[in-house]
Design a protein around this motif. Structure first.
Motif, PDB file in Angstrom:
ATOM      1  N   VAL A  51       2.397  14.511  -9.717  1.00  0.00           N
ATOM      2  CA  VAL A  51       2.654  16.118 -10.409  1.00  0.00           C
ATOM      3  C   VAL A  51       2.990  15.535 -11.990  1.00  0.00           C
ATOM      4  CG1 VAL A  51       3.117  17.521  -8.661  1.00  0.00           C
ATOM      5  CG2 VAL A  51       4.941  16.456  -9.806  1.00  0.00           C
ATOM      6  N   ASN A  52       2.807  16.451 -12.682  1.00  0.00           N
ATOM      7  CA  ASN A  52       3.059  16.323 -14.348  1.00  0.00           C
ATOM      8  C   ASN A  52       4.505  17.137 -14.432  1.00  0.00           C
ATOM      9  OD1 ASN A  52       1.225  14.701 -14.897  1.00  0.00           O
ATOM     10  ND2 ASN A  52      -0.295  16.228 -15.730  1.00  0.00           N
ATOM     11  N   SER A  53       5.273  16.529 -15.177  1.00  0.00           N
ATOM     12  CA  SER A  53       6.399  17.043 -15.554  1.00  0.00           C
ATOM     13  C   SER A  53       6.626  17.256 -17.143  1.00  0.00           C
ATOM     14  CB  SER A  53       7.660  16.458 -14.952  1.00  0.00           C
ATOM     15  OG  SER A  53       7.575  14.871 -15.402  1.00  0.00           O
ATOM     16  N   TYR A  54       7.379  18.276 -17.620  1.00  0.00           N
ATOM     17  CA  TYR A  54       7.522  18.726 -18.858  1.00  0.00           C
ATOM     18  C   TYR A  54       8.826  18.546 -19.539  1.00  0.00           C
ATOM     19  CZ  TYR A  54       3.103  20.252 -17.083  1.00  0.00           C
ATOM     20  OH  TYR A  54       1.862  20.228 -16.409  1.00  0.00           O
ATOM     21  N   ARG A  55       8.994  18.008 -20.720  1.00  0.00           N
ATOM     22  CA  ARG A  55      10.412  18.139 -21.540  1.00  0.00           C
ATOM     23  C   ARG A  55       9.859  18.658 -23.028  1.00  0.00           C
ATOM     24  NH1 ARG A  55      14.049  12.979 -21.807  1.00  0.00           N
ATOM     25  NH2 ARG A  55      14.602  13.928 -19.591  1.00  0.00           N
ATOM     26  N   GLN A  56      10.637  19.760 -23.210  1.00  0.00           N
ATOM     27  CA  GLN A  56      10.617  20.123 -24.638  1.00  0.00           C
ATOM     28  C   GLN A  56      11.603  19.215 -25.703  1.00  0.00           C
ATOM     29  OE1 GLN A  56       9.619  24.243 -25.754  1.00  0.00           O
ATOM     30  NE2 GLN A  56      11.474  24.574 -27.244  1.00  0.00           N
ATOM     31  N   TYR A  57      11.209  18.798 -26.534  1.00  0.00           N
ATOM     32  CA  TYR A  57      12.006  17.999 -27.456  1.00  0.00           C
ATOM     33  C   TYR A  57      12.670  18.928 -28.432  1.00  0.00           C
ATOM     34  CZ  TYR A  57      10.381  13.975 -25.261  1.00  0.00           C
ATOM     35  OH  TYR A  57      10.092  12.862 -24.105  1.00  0.00           O
ATOM     36  N   GLU A  58      11.645  19.861 -29.100  1.00  0.00           N
ATOM     37  CA  GLU A  58      12.148  20.373 -30.289  1.00  0.00           C
ATOM     38  C   GLU A  58      10.780  21.783 -30.335  1.00  0.00           C
ATOM     39  OE1 GLU A  58      10.463  19.175 -34.410  1.00  0.00           O
ATOM     40  OE2 GLU A  58      11.095  17.272 -33.209  1.00  0.00           O
ATOM     41  N   PRO A  59      11.132  22.738 -30.909  1.00  0.00           N
ATOM     42  CA  PRO A  59      10.366  23.828 -30.880  1.00  0.00           C
ATOM     43  C   PRO A  59       8.964  23.290 -31.453  1.00  0.00           C
ATOM     44  CG  PRO A  59      12.159  24.629 -31.982  1.00  0.00           C
ATOM     45  CD  PRO A  59      12.327  23.159 -31.800  1.00  0.00           C
ATOM     46  N   GLY A  60       7.895  23.163 -30.722  1.00  0.00           N
ATOM     47  CA  GLY A  60       6.629  22.749 -30.958  1.00  0.00           C
ATOM     48  C   GLY A  60       6.318  21.285 -30.505  1.00  0.00           C
TER      49      GLY A  60
END
Ligand SMILES: [Zn+2]
Ligand SMILES: [Zn+2]
Length: 272
Positions: A51-60
């Motif tokens: 599966v894919n996973s996600y991380r938000q580093y900064e807005p955008g």
């Protein structure tokens, strides 16, 4: 007809009834064939086991990577800029969840990839989001699945739109490219580096190699050219190619001191 994917590097090959005899990317000195030998998969089975996973580093800026790790294990970045969304670098697994999530964020207007090790299933991504793929022409011979979506660019820089520029650094590959987004890091600027500039394990320094798995260094001249290519650009954050490889601040100074340290080391000078 299946499109076979190399399990060691993640490259998808053009249509064929049987897997290719070998992976030309992995047979070359910048990659490797694992001890177990060459194996292949296709997108269907890959989407069942990963599966894919996600991380938000900064807005955008969102990271997208596959769990458990697949092939080289890099994560891509989705940059949500005022001029449009860019997929920076690519990963093999594109599944329904990923398409649904990214479409809800406005889709992808352009794909740009640092070098051939991350071309992976770029054509699948381009078809899902109906967008072009920008690759440096110096590496055109490494494309294993040609497609009309692939746009090769020449020269030293390519402006995608306001504030988003591809910069040819060379080094690891002759067409080795990084992406500069002036609006990232709260307007201080970011560089998405792939492994053209590699964020070192201490996340305080960068290094630069022709081959990472086989420990083949670059020359001082090639590494100085990487520094020169980024000289006109302001940036604070540098995103490497793994989830945890980020230099959060002072990226410009980190690049300058890292080029100097590398050159001193390969020229046999001490005291850097
Ligand atoms: Zn391969
Ligand atoms: Zn590479």
């Amino acid at each position: 007809m299946p499109f076979f994917i190399c399990t060691a590097c993640g490259t998808q090959y053009a249509d064929g009834a049987a897997p290719p005899a070998q992976c030309v990317i992995c047979e070359e000195e910048r990659q490797y064939v694992p001890p177990r030998g060459q194996t292949w998969t296709t997108l269907g089975p890959l989407a069942q086991s990963h599966v894919n996973s996600y991380r938000q580093y900064e807005p955008g800026i969102l990271g997208i990577g596959t769990q458990p790790a697949f092939a080289i294990g890099q994560r891509a970045l989705l940059l949500r800029t005022p001029g449009g969304n860019v997929l920076w670098d690519c990963i093999s697994l594109i599944d329904d969840a990923t398409v649904t999530l990214i479409k809800s964020l406005g889709g992808i207007q352009a794909i740009a990839i640092s070098h051939p090790h991350f071309y992976t299933t770029m054509v699948e991504w381009a078809r899902a989001f109906v967008c072009p793929i920008h690759l440096h022409a110096a590496d055109r011979d490494w494309v294993q699945r040609p497609d009309a979506a692939i746009k090769h660019w020449d020269g030293e820089t390519l402006k995608l739109w306001d504030g988003v520029t591809l910069v040819r650094c060379g080094g690891h590959f002759p067409g080795g490219t990084v992406l500069h987004w002036a609006g990232g890091a709260n307007g201080k600027g970011v560089v998405c580096a792939g492994d053209i500039l590699t964020v070192a394990t201490d996340r305080k320094w960068l290094s630069f190699m022709r081959s990472y798995p086989n420990f083949i260094p670059l020359s001082a001249r090639e590494v100085e050219a990487i520094g020169q290519a980024l000289k006109p650009f302001a940036f604070d954050t540098i995103y490497g190619h793994y989830f945890d490889r980020v230099i959060g601040k002072d990226g410009k100074q980190v690049l300058e001191k890292s080029v100097a340290r590398y050159v001193a080391a390969v020229e046999g000078k001490r005291g850097y």
